[in-house]
Design a protein around this motif. Structure first.
Motif, PDB file in Angstrom:
ATOM      1  N   GLN A 262       0.785  -1.234   0.000  1.00  0.00           N
ATOM      2  CA  GLN A 262       0.000   0.000   0.000  1.00  0.00           C
ATOM      3  C   GLN A 262       0.824   1.294   0.000  1.00  0.00           C
ATOM      4  N   PRO A 263       1.854   1.461   0.827  1.00  0.00           N
ATOM      5  CA  PRO A 263       2.578   2.745   0.794  1.00  0.00           C
ATOM      6  C   PRO A 263       3.196   3.047  -0.564  1.00  0.00           C
ATOM      7  N   TRP A 264       3.775   2.038  -1.203  1.00  0.00           N
ATOM      8  CA  TRP A 264       4.378   2.224  -2.527  1.00  0.00           C
ATOM      9  C   TRP A 264       3.303   2.497  -3.581  1.00  0.00           C
ATOM     10  N   GLU A 265       2.222   1.768  -3.461  1.00  0.00           N
ATOM     11  CA  GLU A 265       1.118   1.883  -4.401  1.00  0.00           C
ATOM     12  C   GLU A 265       0.504   3.282  -4.362  1.00  0.00           C
ATOM     13  N   ASP A 306       2.765  21.811  -6.705  1.00  0.00           N
ATOM     14  CA  ASP A 306       1.789  22.224  -5.689  1.00  0.00           C
ATOM     15  C   ASP A 306       0.840  21.078  -5.337  1.00  0.00           C
ATOM     16  N   TYR A 307       0.360  20.357  -6.346  1.00  0.00           N
ATOM     17  CA  TYR A 307      -0.544  19.230  -6.102  1.00  0.00           C
ATOM     18  C   TYR A 307       0.099  18.210  -5.178  1.00  0.00           C
ATOM     19  N   VAL A 308       1.324  17.820  -5.475  1.00  0.00           N
ATOM     20  CA  VAL A 308       1.994  16.795  -4.663  1.00  0.00           C
ATOM     21  C   VAL A 308       2.373  17.351  -3.295  1.00  0.00           C
ATOM     22  N   THR A 309       2.950  18.541  -3.249  1.00  0.00           N
ATOM     23  CA  THR A 309       3.499  19.088  -2.009  1.00  0.00           C
ATOM     24  C   THR A 309       2.406  19.534  -1.038  1.00  0.00           C
ATOM     25  N   GLN A 310       1.398  20.222  -1.564  1.00  0.00           N
ATOM     26  CA  GLN A 310       0.373  20.785  -0.681  1.00  0.00           C
ATOM     27  C   GLN A 310      -0.667  19.759  -0.249  1.00  0.00           C
ATOM     28  N   ASP A 311      -0.996  18.810  -1.118  1.00  0.00           N
ATOM     29  CA  ASP A 311      -2.125  17.926  -0.827  1.00  0.00           C
ATOM     30  C   ASP A 311      -1.745  16.453  -0.683  1.00  0.00           C
ATOM     31  N   VAL A 312      -0.960  15.920  -1.619  1.00  0.00           N
ATOM     32  CA  VAL A 312      -0.697  14.483  -1.586  1.00  0.00           C
ATOM     33  C   VAL A 312       0.218  14.094  -0.430  1.00  0.00           C
ATOM     34  N   ILE A 313       1.332  14.781  -0.283  1.00  0.00           N
ATOM     35  CA  ILE A 313       2.279  14.403   0.776  1.00  0.00           C
ATOM     36  C   ILE A 313       1.618  14.460   2.159  1.00  0.00           C
ATOM     37  N   PRO A 314       0.862  15.516   2.499  1.00  0.00           N
ATOM     38  CA  PRO A 314       0.171  15.484   3.795  1.00  0.00           C
ATOM     39  C   PRO A 314      -0.803  14.316   3.931  1.00  0.00           C
ATOM     40  N   CYS A 315      -1.482  13.952   2.844  1.00  0.00           N
ATOM     41  CA  CYS A 315      -2.423  12.827   2.895  1.00  0.00           C
ATOM     42  C   CYS A 315      -1.709  11.501   3.147  1.00  0.00           C
ATOM     43  N   LEU A 316      -0.504  11.341   2.614  1.00  0.00           N
ATOM     44  CA  LEU A 316       0.205  10.055   2.698  1.00  0.00           C
ATOM     45  C   LEU A 316       1.193   9.981   3.862  1.00  0.00           C
ATOM     46  N   THR A 317       1.301  11.057   4.634  1.00  0.00           N
ATOM     47  CA  THR A 317       2.208  11.065   5.778  1.00  0.00           C
ATOM     48  C   THR A 317       1.488  10.551   7.020  1.00  0.00           C
ATOM     49  N   LEU A 321       8.305   5.770   2.771  1.00  0.00           N
ATOM     50  CA  LEU A 321       9.040   6.353   1.656  1.00  0.00           C
ATOM     51  C   LEU A 321       9.371   7.812   1.939  1.00  0.00           C
ATOM     52  N   ASN A 322      10.442   8.287   1.335  1.00  0.00           N
ATOM     53  CA  ASN A 322      10.760   9.711   1.353  1.00  0.00           C
ATOM     54  C   ASN A 322       9.959  10.355   0.225  1.00  0.00           C
ATOM     55  N   LEU A 323       8.798  10.887   0.564  1.00  0.00           N
ATOM     56  CA  LEU A 323       7.863  11.350  -0.458  1.00  0.00           C
ATOM     57  C   LEU A 323       8.366  12.578  -1.206  1.00  0.00           C
ATOM     58  N   GLU A 324       9.098  13.456  -0.517  1.00  0.00           N
ATOM     59  CA  GLU A 324       9.657  14.620  -1.196  1.00  0.00           C
ATOM     60  C   GLU A 324      10.683  14.183  -2.238  1.00  0.00           C
ATOM     61  N   ASN A 325      11.510  13.207  -1.898  1.00  0.00           N
ATOM     62  CA  ASN A 325      12.481  12.696  -2.854  1.00  0.00           C
ATOM     63  C   ASN A 325      11.780  11.995  -4.017  1.00  0.00           C
ATOM     64  N   TYR A 326      10.718  11.239  -3.702  1.00  0.00           N
ATOM     65  CA  TYR A 326       9.970  10.554  -4.746  1.00  0.00           C
ATOM     66  C   TYR A 326       9.379  11.564  -5.725  1.00  0.00           C
ATOM     67  N   ARG A 327       8.836  12.662  -5.199  1.00  0.00           N
ATOM     68  CA  ARG A 327       8.299  13.742  -6.051  1.00  0.00           C
ATOM     69  C   ARG A 327       9.372  14.262  -7.000  1.00  0.00           C
ATOM     70  N   ASP A 328      10.559  14.528  -6.467  1.00  0.00           N
ATOM     71  CA  ASP A 328      11.630  15.095  -7.276  1.00  0.00           C
ATOM     72  C   ASP A 328      12.106  14.112  -8.346  1.00  0.00           C
ATOM     73  N   VAL A 329      12.175  12.831  -7.999  1.00  0.00           N
ATOM     74  CA  VAL A 329      12.582  11.809  -8.974  1.00  0.00           C
ATOM     75  C   VAL A 329      11.552  11.715 -10.097  1.00  0.00           C
ATOM     76  N   VAL A 330      10.269  11.771  -9.739  1.00  0.00           N
ATOM     77  CA  VAL A 330       9.204  11.705 -10.751  1.00  0.00           C
ATOM     78  C   VAL A 330       9.316  12.871 -11.730  1.00  0.00           C
ATOM     79  N   ILE A 331       9.500  14.079 -11.216  1.00  0.00           N
ATOM     80  CA  ILE A 331       9.620  15.253 -12.095  1.00  0.00           C
ATOM     81  C   ILE A 331      10.838  15.111 -12.992  1.00  0.00           C
TER      82      ILE A 331
END
Length: 459
Positions: A262-265, A306-317, A321-331
């Motif tokens: 689930q966390p990865w998914e 903004d979508y990932v940082t403001q809304d998704v990361i707070p929802c999944l914390t 996983l290091n979600l900020e790093n995952y965001r940067d890798v995706v971009i």
């Protein structure tokens, strides 16, 4: 002893992902796994024929964001299962005891689930199955497993490899509902006792093979390949370790075998998949063709950030996983100019992606009394995108397996199409029709239309 991994769905993704991993296993393990590859729909025939002429092998090209290309001959597919409308080859292979895993990639829409994750029995394909046709993964597995029971009754793992949240659980629930429609009570009991359906998360960006790929492969490898694939260098696979009758030693080749995926998914679906759609819709609206072009536009990159940082990361914390790093890798992955991933490919089947990838974050924001100003941009973009489709202004044919064109055109002819769109429970579930949601959607759509007009006038 040879073990068979039967795969249904012969598209590029399987051949650049699961086939690559199983080849790695075969290179280091005495226990060999052979892939038998087929499909449910007739459009798979040209590819299967091309692979057959090449003795089932093909070349995979991978490329990094820096432009470093590597080439590898993939030979893990040992058998091609020719298509016919009775699924004869799938049945013949699927009933054998050597077949220990039946995996499949049929896209999100190929599971025919509504927003409550129930089987949509009103679907034309599901209705056709009840009349005797076989045109879905459910119908194919039904006839395969019936013959498997007659032949030997050995247990088998049924593994979804699609971008569907809780894909194993959702597939299994839909499959059992499908069997209930057919009143296959004995088969239902057998499936419950003799199959498992692990959840897994698959990840590699695999675009449609570009026209110049065969020429490049010929120049670099000497292979005259009529069925090559290309993908980014990044690859990941996380699987719940719930196989019922053996499996390849995937953990030895970098696959993460876990108790819960689930966390990865959630990170992958909400951060990568939803953002991918955002870039595709926005890029299309301002005249761009490729994902890497869109992510370089500062306004589009800000939408994703903004979508990932403001809304998704707070929802999944909290998350492992290091979600900020995952965001940067995706971009960074989106910015790869050598993949040439098209907006047309990524925007396909968006009607399944809104409820699957985006609405969960919207709903959670409302539950937490948080204004989802960053997330609402994504469905608002889709509205503007589909309005351009309605007007005939898209630069390509929009492909969506569950699109009812007549109904969608009718929506945009109504007095208040925004209210109709934001009131669609199929797309937005429990927040559909809420006055605040409708008005927030309306203002966001207006802002996006202004941005699109200004951008296009400027360029």
């Amino acid at each position: 002893m040879i073990n068979v991994w039967m795969h249904i769905g012969a598209g590029s993704f399987h051949r650049a992902h699961q086939a690559w991993y199983i080849q790695r296993v075969n290179q280091i393990s005495q226990e060999q796994w052979h892939i038998a590859l087929g499909g449910v729909r007739q459009d798979v025939v040209p590819l299967l024929n091309a692979l057959t002429k090449q003795r089932n092998g093909f070349v995979l090209e991978t490329v990094t964001p820096q432009g470093e290309r590597q080439y590898e001959k993939i030979t893990s597919i040992k058998k091609i299962l020719p298509w016919d409308d009775k699924m004869s080859s799938l049945i013949e292979q699927g009933k054998k005891s050597e077949t220990k895993v039946i995996a499949f990639t049929v896209t999100e829409g190929g599971y025919y689930l509504d927003t409550n994750h129930e089987l949509d029995s009103s679907s034309a394909d599901i209705k056709a199955e009840l009349e005797g046709r076989i045109c879905t993964i459910y119908g194919a597995l039904r006839v395969i497993l019936k013959e498997r029971i007659k032949e030997n009754g050995r247990p088998v793992t049924l593994l979804s490899c699609d971008n569907l949240r809780h894909n194993g659980d959702r597939f299994r629930h839909g499959f059992l509902q499908f069997l209930e429609l057919h009143k296959d009570h004995d088969l239902i009991e057998w499936v419950k006792k003799n199959t498992t359906s692990p959840n897994d998360m698959v990840d590699r960006i695999v675009p449609r093979p570009p026209a110049d790929l065969p020429k490049r492969i010929l120049e670099k490898t000497g292979e005259n390949d009529c069925a090559p694939v290309m993908g980014e260098a990044f690859i990941q696979w996380v699987i719940e370790d719930h196989f019922i009758n053996g499996r390849p030693a995937l953990e030895k080749v970098g696959v993460e075998m876990v108790s819960s995926v689930q966390p990865w998914e959630e990170a992958k679906i909400r951060i990568l998949n939803a953002s991918h759609s955002c870039v595709a819709w926005a890029g299309t609206l301002i005249g761009l063709s490729f994902i890497h072009e869109g992510i370089q536009v500062k306004e589009i990159k800000k939408m994703v950030w903004d979508y990932v940082t403001q809304d998704v990361i707070p929802c999944l914390t909290p998350s492992p996983l290091n979600l900020e790093n995952y965001r940067d890798v995706v971009i960074d992955r989106f910015s790869n100019p050598y993949i040439k991933d098209t907006n047309q490919r990524v925007s396909a089947d968006s009607l399944s992606k809104i409820p699957g990838f985006i609405s969960p974050t919207l709903i959670e924001c409302y539950k937490d009394h948080k204004e989802p100003n960053a997330t609402i941009v994504l469905p608002a973009l889709f509205f503007v995108f589909m309005e351009e489709w309605h007007k005939g202004n898209l630069p390509y044919q929009y492909q969506d397996g569950i699109l009812d064109e007549k109904t969608m055109h009718a929506l945009f002819e109504k007095k208040d199409p925004v209210a109709e769109f934001a009131g669609d429970k199929t797309l937005f579930g429990e927040i559909a029709g809420k006055p605040d949601f409708i008005e927030r959607m309306r203002s966001t759509i207006d802002s996006l239309k202004t941005w699109v007009e200004q951008y296009n006038n400027k360029t």
